[in-house]
Motif scaffolding. Structure first.
Motif, PDB file in Angstrom:
ATOM      1  N   THR A   1       1.105  -1.142   0.240  1.00  0.00           N
ATOM      2  CA  THR A   1       0.223  -0.203  -0.438  1.00  0.00           C
ATOM      3  C   THR A   1       0.754   1.282   0.401  1.00  0.00           C
ATOM      4  OG1 THR A   1      -0.120   0.473   2.460  1.00  0.00           O
ATOM      5  CG2 THR A   1      -1.631  -1.386   0.938  1.00  0.00           C
ATOM      6  N   ARG A   2       2.150   1.154   0.248  1.00  0.00           N
ATOM      7  CA  ARG A   2       3.140   2.102  -0.036  1.00  0.00           C
ATOM      8  C   ARG A   2       4.595   1.624   0.127  1.00  0.00           C
ATOM      9  NH1 ARG A   2       2.817   2.427   6.528  1.00  0.00           N
ATOM     10  NH2 ARG A   2       4.377   0.880   7.202  1.00  0.00           N
ATOM     11  N   ASP A   3       5.621   2.587  -0.424  1.00  0.00           N
ATOM     12  CA  ASP A   3       6.686   2.258  -0.865  1.00  0.00           C
ATOM     13  C   ASP A   3       7.427   1.417   0.526  1.00  0.00           C
ATOM     14  OD1 ASP A   3       6.561   3.340  -3.320  1.00  0.00           O
ATOM     15  OD2 ASP A   3       7.693   4.894  -2.816  1.00  0.00           O
ATOM     16  N   PRO A   4       8.189   0.907   0.860  1.00  0.00           N
ATOM     17  CA  PRO A   4       9.009   0.148   1.455  1.00  0.00           C
ATOM     18  C   PRO A   4       9.616   1.507   2.254  1.00  0.00           C
ATOM     19  CG  PRO A   4       9.170  -1.097   0.014  1.00  0.00           C
ATOM     20  CD  PRO A   4       8.774  -0.332  -0.608  1.00  0.00           C
ATOM     21  N   GLU A   5       9.348   1.094   3.881  1.00  0.00           N
ATOM     22  CA  GLU A   5      10.732   2.470   4.621  1.00  0.00           C
ATOM     23  C   GLU A   5      11.751   1.110   4.987  1.00  0.00           C
ATOM     24  OE1 GLU A   5       7.345   3.540   7.605  1.00  0.00           O
ATOM     25  OE2 GLU A   5       6.301   4.085   5.402  1.00  0.00           O
ATOM     26  N   LEU A   6      12.801   1.775   4.575  1.00  0.00           N
ATOM     27  CA  LEU A   6      13.868   1.320   5.720  1.00  0.00           C
ATOM     28  C   LEU A   6      14.588   2.030   6.517  1.00  0.00           C
ATOM     29  CD1 LEU A   6      16.173  -1.560   5.193  1.00  0.00           C
ATOM     30  CD2 LEU A   6      17.562   0.182   4.218  1.00  0.00           C
ATOM     31  N   ARG A   7      14.488   1.470   7.695  1.00  0.00           N
ATOM     32  CA  ARG A   7      15.755   2.058   8.682  1.00  0.00           C
ATOM     33  C   ARG A   7      16.361   1.123   9.154  1.00  0.00           C
ATOM     34  NH1 ARG A   7      10.776  -0.511  10.618  1.00  0.00           N
ATOM     35  NH2 ARG A   7      11.013  -1.493  13.075  1.00  0.00           N
ATOM     36  N   ALA A   8      17.013   0.884  10.588  1.00  0.00           N
ATOM     37  CA  ALA A   8      17.977  -0.052  11.576  1.00  0.00           C
ATOM     38  C   ALA A   8      17.879   0.308  12.631  1.00  0.00           C
ATOM     39  CB  ALA A   8      19.405   0.936  11.747  1.00  0.00           C
ATOM     40  N   ALA A   9      17.412  -0.874  13.122  1.00  0.00           N
ATOM     41  CA  ALA A   9      17.195  -0.973  14.848  1.00  0.00           C
ATOM     42  C   ALA A   9      18.907  -1.869  15.078  1.00  0.00           C
ATOM     43  CB  ALA A   9      16.318  -2.820  14.973  1.00  0.00           C
ATOM     44  N   GLY A  10      19.461  -1.358  15.792  1.00  0.00           N
ATOM     45  CA  GLY A  10      20.992  -1.084  16.326  1.00  0.00           C
ATOM     46  C   GLY A  10      21.453  -1.252  14.609  1.00  0.00           C
ATOM     47  N   ASN A  11      22.304  -2.197  14.791  1.00  0.00           N
ATOM     48  CA  ASN A  11      23.055  -2.578  13.520  1.00  0.00           C
ATOM     49  C   ASN A  11      22.871  -3.466  11.645  1.00  0.00           C
ATOM     50  OD1 ASN A  11      25.453  -1.394  14.787  1.00  0.00           O
ATOM     51  ND2 ASN A  11      25.930  -3.358  15.265  1.00  0.00           N
ATOM     52  N   THR A  12      20.700  -3.901  12.912  1.00  0.00           N
ATOM     53  CA  THR A  12      20.070  -4.619  11.381  1.00  0.00           C
ATOM     54  C   THR A  12      19.074  -3.609  10.671  1.00  0.00           C
ATOM     55  OG1 THR A  12      20.669  -6.749  13.158  1.00  0.00           O
ATOM     56  CG2 THR A  12      18.793  -6.315  11.305  1.00  0.00           C
ATOM     57  N   PRO A  13      19.347  -3.722   9.707  1.00  0.00           N
ATOM     58  CA  PRO A  13      18.508  -2.846   8.552  1.00  0.00           C
ATOM     59  C   PRO A  13      17.240  -3.722   8.647  1.00  0.00           C
ATOM     60  CG  PRO A  13      20.194  -4.239   7.632  1.00  0.00           C
ATOM     61  CD  PRO A  13      20.027  -4.528   8.794  1.00  0.00           C
ATOM     62  N   VAL A  14      16.033  -2.431   9.145  1.00  0.00           N
ATOM     63  CA  VAL A  14      15.033  -3.237   9.164  1.00  0.00           C
ATOM     64  C   VAL A  14      14.227  -2.659   7.948  1.00  0.00           C
ATOM     65  CG1 VAL A  14      12.878  -3.835  10.415  1.00  0.00           C
ATOM     66  CG2 VAL A  14      15.124  -3.870  11.474  1.00  0.00           C
ATOM     67  N   CYS A  15      13.232  -3.594   7.587  1.00  0.00           N
ATOM     68  CA  CYS A  15      12.003  -2.643   6.395  1.00  0.00           C
ATOM     69  C   CYS A  15      10.921  -3.283   6.454  1.00  0.00           C
ATOM     70  CB  CYS A  15      12.614  -3.019   4.663  1.00  0.00           C
ATOM     71  SG  CYS A  15      11.472  -2.843   3.193  1.00  0.00           S
ATOM     72  N   GLY A  16      10.408  -1.892   6.578  1.00  0.00           N
ATOM     73  CA  GLY A  16       8.542  -1.874   6.635  1.00  0.00           C
ATOM     74  C   GLY A  16       8.003  -1.682   5.720  1.00  0.00           C
ATOM     75  N   LEU A  17       7.038  -2.784   6.082  1.00  0.00           N
ATOM     76  CA  LEU A  17       5.806  -2.886   4.382  1.00  0.00           C
ATOM     77  C   LEU A  17       4.882  -2.684   5.700  1.00  0.00           C
ATOM     78  CD1 LEU A  17       7.670  -5.736   3.096  1.00  0.00           C
ATOM     79  CD2 LEU A  17       8.046  -3.557   2.413  1.00  0.00           C
ATOM     80  N   ARG A  18       3.517  -2.268   4.293  1.00  0.00           N
ATOM     81  CA  ARG A  18       2.191  -2.653   4.005  1.00  0.00           C
ATOM     82  C   ARG A  18       1.709  -3.335   3.723  1.00  0.00           C
ATOM     83  NH1 ARG A  18      -1.553  -1.441   8.646  1.00  0.00           N
ATOM     84  NH2 ARG A  18      -3.366  -0.317   7.931  1.00  0.00           N
ATOM     85  N   LEU A  19       0.171  -4.287   3.376  1.00  0.00           N
ATOM     86  CA  LEU A  19       0.349  -5.444   2.749  1.00  0.00           C
ATOM     87  C   LEU A  19      -0.594  -5.046   2.790  1.00  0.00           C
ATOM     88  CD1 LEU A  19       1.397  -7.333   0.798  1.00  0.00           C
ATOM     89  CD2 LEU A  19       0.902  -8.856   2.594  1.00  0.00           C
ATOM     90  N   ALA A  20      -1.701  -4.674   1.672  1.00  0.00           N
ATOM     91  CA  ALA A  20      -3.200  -5.169   1.490  1.00  0.00           C
ATOM     92  C   ALA A  20      -3.938  -6.468   1.350  1.00  0.00           C
ATOM     93  CB  ALA A  20      -3.833  -3.685   0.765  1.00  0.00           C
ATOM     94  N   VAL A  21      -4.563  -7.340   2.239  1.00  0.00           N
ATOM     95  CA  VAL A  21      -4.865  -8.712   1.479  1.00  0.00           C
ATOM     96  C   VAL A  21      -6.449  -8.661   1.097  1.00  0.00           C
ATOM     97  CG1 VAL A  21      -4.740 -11.071   2.281  1.00  0.00           C
ATOM     98  CG2 VAL A  21      -3.041  -9.489   2.449  1.00  0.00           C
ATOM     99  N   ASN A  22      -6.883  -9.076   0.529  1.00  0.00           N
ATOM    100  CA  ASN A  22      -8.337  -9.010   0.024  1.00  0.00           C
ATOM    101  C   ASN A  22      -9.227 -10.796   0.799  1.00  0.00           C
ATOM    102  OD1 ASN A  22      -7.977  -5.919  -1.381  1.00  0.00           O
ATOM    103  ND2 ASN A  22      -8.389  -7.002  -3.328  1.00  0.00           N
ATOM    104  N   GLY A  23      -9.954  -9.848   0.999  1.00  0.00           N
ATOM    105  CA  GLY A  23     -11.245 -11.111   1.393  1.00  0.00           C
ATOM    106  C   GLY A  23     -12.592 -10.651   0.453  1.00  0.00           C
ATOM    107  N   ARG A  24     -13.330 -11.640   0.333  1.00  0.00           N
ATOM    108  CA  ARG A  24     -14.566 -11.207  -0.161  1.00  0.00           C
ATOM    109  C   ARG A  24     -15.936 -12.186   0.922  1.00  0.00           C
ATOM    110  NH1 ARG A  24     -14.753 -10.808  -5.714  1.00  0.00           N
ATOM    111  NH2 ARG A  24     -16.910 -12.048  -5.634  1.00  0.00           N
TER     112      ARG A  24
END
Length: 157
Positions: A16-39
């Motif tokens: 739903t948006r572009d990925p957001e990369l940040r760091a948690a200590g020395n580890t890179p963490v990418c945040g994603l927002r995912l839309a999943v359709n149900g019926r």
């Protein structure tokens, strides 16, 4: 019996948006927002798509690749686990959420499937998983059954 618990999530959807990369200590963490359709069926018997939204965290090199190659609108498949967390917001209210911690993220569709269609830097050396359907279906051509001399009693099943 704690060893017999299972915490597994498998989702396919669109970002739903572009990925957001940040760091948690020395580890890179990418945040994603995912839309999943149900019926769901409405009161008048019509089926409608109803989106569900999930926050996904992707760690390490895989998170860096997600930030580099994914864009808003891109279809992905996520395999991971649920993680519950609690915090206090700026106003002092207790907040809770359930996040998905990704173990694997597969890029689905072609590189131009994302909104905007620019592929966000894909080169010919980077390939996305396009489908579970094999490209060459000749491997699945039906074989004819011969009229061999084996009797039915000779078949081991």
């Amino acid at each position: 019996m704690a060893g017999s618990n299972i915490n597994r999530v498998i989702l396919t959807g669109n970002l739903t948006r572009d990925p957001e990369l940040r760091a948690a200590g020395n580890t890179p963490v990418c945040g994603l927002r995912l839309a999943v359709n149900g019926r769901r069926k409405t009161g008048d018997g019509q089926w409608v798509d109803v989106p569900n939204y999930f926050d996904v965290s992707v760690f390490g090199a895989q998170g860096e690749n997600c930030a580099r190659y994914l864009t808003k609108g891109r279809p992905v498949a996520v395999d991971g686990r649920l993680q519950w967390r609690e915090w206090t917001d700026k106003e002092g209210n207790k907040r809770q959420t359930v996040d998905i911690i990704a173990e694997t993220v597969q890029f689905l569709g072609g590189r131009d499937d994302a909104s905007g269609g620019n592929g966000n830097g894909f080169s010919s050396s980077v390939r996305a998983v396009e489908s579970d359907i094999p490209v060459d279906t000749a491997d699945f051509v039906s074989a004819s059954v011969g009229s061999g001399s084996a009797a039915e009693d000779d078949i081991p099943f």
